[in-house]
Design a protein around this motif. Structure first.
Motif, PDB file in Angstrom:
ATOM      1  N   THR A  43       0.886  -1.170   0.000  1.00 32.51           N
ATOM      2  CA  THR A  43       0.000   0.000   0.000  1.00 32.51           C
ATOM      3  C   THR A  43       0.917   1.211   0.000  1.00 32.51           C
ATOM      4  O   THR A  43       1.632   1.459   0.978  1.00 32.51           O
ATOM      5  N   HIS A  45       1.660   5.207  -0.256  1.00 30.30           N
ATOM      6  CA  HIS A  45       1.140   6.570  -0.095  1.00 30.30           C
ATOM      7  C   HIS A  45       2.057   7.491  -0.901  1.00 30.30           C
ATOM      8  O   HIS A  45       3.062   7.997  -0.394  1.00 30.30           O
ATOM      9  N   THR A  51      -3.153   7.433  -2.477  1.00 33.77           N
ATOM     10  CA  THR A  51      -2.737   6.120  -1.978  1.00 33.77           C
ATOM     11  C   THR A  51      -3.108   5.051  -3.003  1.00 33.77           C
ATOM     12  O   THR A  51      -4.218   5.062  -3.541  1.00 33.77           O
ATOM     13  N   GLU A  53      -3.263   0.884  -3.647  1.00 33.32           N
ATOM     14  CA  GLU A  53      -3.214  -0.462  -3.055  1.00 33.32           C
ATOM     15  C   GLU A  53      -2.520  -1.435  -3.999  1.00 33.32           C
ATOM     16  O   GLU A  53      -2.573  -1.287  -5.227  1.00 33.32           O
ATOM     17  N   SER A  86       3.086  -1.168   4.192  1.00 35.53           N
ATOM     18  CA  SER A  86       2.814   0.144   3.593  1.00 35.53           C
ATOM     19  C   SER A  86       4.117   0.891   3.362  1.00 35.53           C
ATOM     20  O   SER A  86       5.116   0.672   4.051  1.00 35.53           O
ATOM     21  N   TYR A  88       5.520   4.941   2.870  1.00 38.47           N
ATOM     22  CA  TYR A  88       5.239   6.379   2.998  1.00 38.47           C
ATOM     23  C   TYR A  88       6.487   7.165   2.606  1.00 38.47           C
ATOM     24  O   TYR A  88       7.609   6.678   2.775  1.00 38.47           O
ATOM     25  N   ASP A 403      -0.756   1.615   8.944  1.00 37.58           N
ATOM     26  CA  ASP A 403      -0.966   3.052   9.082  1.00 37.58           C
ATOM     27  C   ASP A 403       0.123   3.653   9.961  1.00 37.58           C
ATOM     28  O   ASP A 403       0.272   3.305  11.127  1.00 37.58           O
TER      29      ASP A 403
END
Length: 996
Positions: A43, A45, A51, A53, A86, A88, A403
């Motif tokens: 995922t 960002h 964002t 997936e 994820s 970032y 997250d």
């Protein structure tokens, strides 16, 4: 049974691999990989608002090549599967001192000139400083920043008022500076704090810093226009850096507004380092149009177990603990641009917990991410390289378990310029928790913690705690523990797989070598989960509570700013201070902020009627000489500081404003102190409690400046009397020299010749042109005569001699000169030069025809100036009406405000006081104090506010106790004493945090 046999079969096939401690090799990518690397199934960002997936991030040579769901992966690409994880963008800290050694303090004793040649005349102006000249990469701090998610920092030299340029550094521990330095010249830095390396005395106050900055910009423009023959390396650097981002370290909401004021005058839009208290005046902060660099150094709850100590806590400090975490949310809601920084934190580790706290208080995760990525990148002009994962940007990114703003999320890796920095091994499954198992008929309870970093196991059987050691890697654990029989030194070894996350499945090897199946099941604590949910709900309820923000945001502040009313006072004794004298059983109508009517049997359908039978109404008290409501009083770095102004340092949150209102005071002149012969300019304000600093100042305010004579200016009581003058003759010479210079300056200006704008000379020229009035601190008759002669030589007058305890000796000369006298009622003998003071001073000057006022010069005395005026009735037989004028109409005349305040006359400002008794009586209380038709003090409202304060403090104490009971850290209570400022008060090593 079948499943168990199947597991055992698999286990036996591989048992030889795991019969001893197992440490797998790191499967991560090597740091020096120059080929493509693809991170798949993540995922991602890309930006705070975009964002994707199940996406792929492709990087090469430290840059992002592409990102998306259909990325074409070249041959020979290293692939890393990030299923369930994820990515970032790495964070950016725009305001640090990373890699910069703390400047060392210079020599002893003050200097009054610059120590450098070829640079600006003031050592604290150092825009030529290049942070890269002393930069040294700090890998230890870099690793700390990695753990917080930062990949790039902007650094600068934290020394001086003009501090030079900053640089942008990538936190790449495996590179050299040639690669790490993203940009060696990104920002230009300023503050109100002097350089620690220089002992040059000026400026010695925050208002001096403001004046110096304004003069610096004037001089830079003058220099840029080619008007200076000699080279100035500092001004050249300042002008050369003007297109960089201009960052000003303010450190508080009050200083933020001051910095913006300097910028506005100088046509500079600063990006301002705030103090976390912007929420107190959010609309004013928004009005600056500044982007805020926001520290999140939230204070800890106070330890309020000791009720006696807790009672000493101010409501403002208690509120700050509760309100500070809401500040980021309120900035975001009010569309104020801000970037987050670790600046100001004693421990960088608290950054994450404070950020989580801000999010719990309503800061959106999107705004938080923007404040750490795209906003700082945009401010630095690096949006193409930093803050996002778009094609072409640096491969600066974080790999997380989910997250990034979730408390449970783990940060695995922080990649900077394509180089990985491992925070937590992402190949290790988190198996923390409590497990139960049976072995040879015995029940065991196993607690595992720190499995992803430093695994630790605690094992219990019945009431026995068993010595245990554990290793964990690649989903396999090796556990060794003592048998329950404490008399035998025997051990059981376990090798088990933890792949499914809820159980441990493998083999136990007994002391005799026999092997048994091993199966441990994780305890699912439903009851604990319910309890935790309840606690979380209670915690969220606590987090949601925010103490009300008032105006000002401390005890006795208003929930809403009060508004002007139409008020009708009936049947009062009215002290007009006009030819009508004292009127019995008279009505006063206030409308539209003015005195509308005075008379009997008045009426107005829209008016709020107040029965004033048996009570007295006077004009509001005017204090000609005060030092309340200011954050700074003296600029003593030079013997003349005409360039500074008290208007720059008004403290709109000084509780003495409210206390003075309770004493019937409505207007004051805040005077500069008496550190030098020529002091700074005054601020004449109305005590509009709750209004901003600028809104307290009289519109079209008369121009005043403070001069001083006597012991203070010649440094009679100074341990280091090194500055000129040091004698009374020297004081006279200061005035002669400066006015001669001012006359030459003014002549050149009037003749149209090119001239360097000098703020100090501008102010002194206003005196020569009779556009600015002088209030002079004075005691001894010889000096009073001297200054009147100097003024007459330059064809102007001294407006007011304040203090003037020997005024009775020269009252006739004062009358002839046109000077007024503002004095104390009965202060004397507190230092040598006032030994001749007498309590008849005011009466004697008054009888000689001098306009006389009684002033306070003291925050306590100012609350009872009506009683101080009454002393002149006793000492000198002054009439009651004239005595009251000593603190109302006469000081208004001395301040050239008598057309607006000082008496009750139709058309004047409705600055009035309703007294419970004769206004000169010690029993009289101000029941209502009104300024321009707005009631700023009401004795009944005051009682209600006291009850509300008590209730709010009790609630905050309860919340602080809850914090302590949760095991959170608290801070001890330190009793604070409010410093009352006087003529001789000097700033303590003025810093950005001492002038809130």
């Amino acid at each position: 049974m079948t499943k168990t046999l199947f597991r055992l079969l698999i286990f036996m096939c591989s048992f030889s691999l795991f019969a001893q401690d197992y440490f797998p090799s790191n499967t991560g990518v090597k740091a020096n990989n120059s080929n493509y690397t693809a991170f798949t199934n993540a995922t991602i960002h890309v930006t705070p608002t975009e964002t994707i997936e199940n996406a792929t991030l492709l990087i090469k040579n430290g840059k992002v090549v592409s990102v998306g769901t259909s990325v074409s992966i070249p041959k020979n690409t290293t692939k890393i599967d990030l299923t369930g994880k994820s990515i970032y963008p790495s964070f950016i800290d725009i305001y640090t001192t990373f890699g910069v050694k703390k400047p060392e303090r210079g020599g002893n004793g003050p200097r009054y000139g610059a120590s450098r040649s070829g640079f600006y005349w003031n050592d604290h102006i150092m825009p030529e400083q290049d942070v890269m000249a002393s930069f040294k990469y700090d890998s230890k701090t870099a690793s700390q920043m990695h753990q917080l998610g930062f990949g790039v920092v902007n650094t600068h030299m934290p020394d001086g008022i003009a501090r030079g340029t900053g640089a942008l550094i990538a936190l790449n521990n495996d590179a050299d500076n040639s690669k790490r330095v993203v940009d060696g010249e990104t920002t230009q830095h300023f503050s109100f704090s002097k350089s620690v390396t220089s002992r040059q005395a000026y400026p010695s106050s925050i208002m001096g810093s403001m004046a110096l900055l304004r003069q610096m910009y004037n001089d830079a423009n003058w220099y840029a226009d080619g008007n200076v023959d000699t080279k100035d390396l500092a001004l050249e650097a300042l002008n050369g850096n003007k297109n960089l981002l201009q960052i000003f370290e303010a450190g508080s909401r009050a200083n933020l507004m001051r910095a913006d004021k300097v910028g506005d005058v100088s046509n500079v839009q600063y990006t301002i380092v705030g103090g976390g208290d912007e929420y107190e005046r959010i609309n004013e902060v928004k009005g600056t149009n500044a982007t805020i660099i926001l520290p999140i150094d939230f204070r800890l709850a106070y330890d309020v177990d000791n009720a006696l100590l807790a009672s000493t806590l101010s409501l403002s400090d208690m509120r700050a603990w509760n309100q500070e975490p809401h500040n980021p949310r309120l900035l975001a809601e009010n569309e104020i641009n801000f970037a987050l920084t670790t600046h100001g934190l004693k421990s960088k580790k608290s950054f994450k917990s404070n950020l989580m706290k801000a999010i719990e208080r309503g800061l959106s995760k999107q705004k938080a991410l923007e404040a750490l990525t795209t906003i700082p990148a945009g401010l630095l002009g690096k949006s193409d390289l930093l803050g996002t994962l778009k094609s072409g940007s640096y491969a600066n990114f974080l790999i997380t378990s989910g997250d990034i703003f979730d408390k449970k999320t783990k940060l695995f890796e922080n990649w900077v310029q394509g180089t990985p920095h491992i925070i937590t091994d992402m190949n290790v499954r988190d198996i923390d928790g409590d497990y139960t198992f049976k072995l040879r008929g015995n029940d065991y309870k196993l607690a595992i913690t720190g499995s992803t970093s430093k695994p630790n196991a605690k094992l219990e059987s019945g009431s026995n705690s068993l010595g245990t050691k554990m290793n964990y890697a690649d989903d396999w654990i090796n556990l060794t523990f003592k048998t329950a029989d404490s008399l035998k030194k025997e051990f059981i070894r376990v090798v088990a797989n933890a792949a499914n996350g809820n159980s441990l499945d493998g083999k136990a090897i007994l002391p005799n070598g026999n092997e048994l199946p091993f199966y441990a099941n994780k305890i699912q604590k439903e009851s604990d989960k319910k309890m935790k949910d309840k606690k979380d709900m209670a915690s969220k309820a606590t987090d949601a509570f925010m103490s009300p923000i008032t105006y000002p945001n401390l005890a006795f502040g208003f929930d809403e700013k009060p508004k002007s009313e139409t008020l009708l006072f009936k049947n009062a004794t009215v002290w007009t201070n006009e030819s009508d004298g004292i009127l019995e059983n008279t009505d006063v109508l206030i409308k539209d902020g003015k005195i509308a009517k005075i008379g009997k049997d008045l009426s107005d359908r829209k008016a709020k009627v107040i029965d004033a039978t048996g009570k007295h109404i006077t004009a509001g008290i005017v204090d000609e000489h005060s030092h309340i409501a200011a954050a700074s009083i003296n600029e003593g770095g030079h013997n003349s500081s005409a360039e500074v102004t008290i208007e720059d340092v008004i403290d709109d949150e000084d509780i003495d404003i409210y206390r003075n209102l309770a004493g019937g005071v409505t207007s004051i002149q805040i005077l500069h102190g008496s550190a030098n012969p020529i002091g700074g300019r005054s601020a004449i304000i109305k005590l509009k409690w709750g209004e901003s600093a600028d809104d307290l100042v009289y519109d079209n305010s008369p121009k005043f400046i403070k001069f001083a004579l006597g012991e203070n200016v010649k440094q009679s009581r100074s341990n280091r009397n090194e500055r000129f003058p040091q004698s009374r003759m020297g004081v006279e010479q200061v005035f002669m020299d400066y006015f001669s210079r001012a006359k030459a300056y003014d002549d050149a200006k009037k003749n149209g010749k090119p001239y360097r704008k000098d703020a100090e000379m501008e102010v002194l020229a206003e005196i020569l042109n009779k556009e600015r009035f002088i209030s002079c601190h004075s005691y001894v008759q010889s000096e009073i005569n001297m200054l009147m002669k100097v003024a007459e030589k330059f064809n102007f007058n001294i407006n007011t001699f304040t203090h003037i305890l020997e005024g009775y000796k020269v009252a006739d000369k004062m009358k002839d000169h046109g000077a007024g006298g503002s004095t104390f009622s009965d202060w004397w003998a507190y230092k040598y030069e006032v030994n001749d003071a007498i309590p008849y001073n005011a009466a004697i000057m008054h009888n000689a025809g001098v306009v006389v006022a009684i002033n306070s010069d003291d925050a306590e005395m100012s609350r009872r100036l009506n009683q101080e005026a009454a002393k002149s009735v006793k000492y000198g037989g002054v009439s009651e009406e004239d005595a009251l004028k000593f603190v109302t109409l006469n000081p208004a005349k001395l301040l050239h405000l008598d057309d607006r305040v000082g008496s009750l006359k139709v058309g004047k400002d409705a600055d009035v006081v309703l007294w419970s008794d004769h206004p000169l009586s010690i029993y009289a209380k101000a029941e209502k104090t009104i300024i321009e038709g707005i009631t700023y003090f009401d004795i009944e409202k005051d009682k209600q506010m006291r009850e509300a304060i008590k209730k709010e403090k009790s609630e905050l104490v309860r919340l602080m106790l809850e914090d302590k009971n949760k095991g959170l850290k608290t801070q001890p209570i330190k009793k604070k004493e409010k410093e009352l400022l006087h003529c001789d008060s000097m700033d303590n090593e003025h810093s950005t945090h001492n002038h809130n």
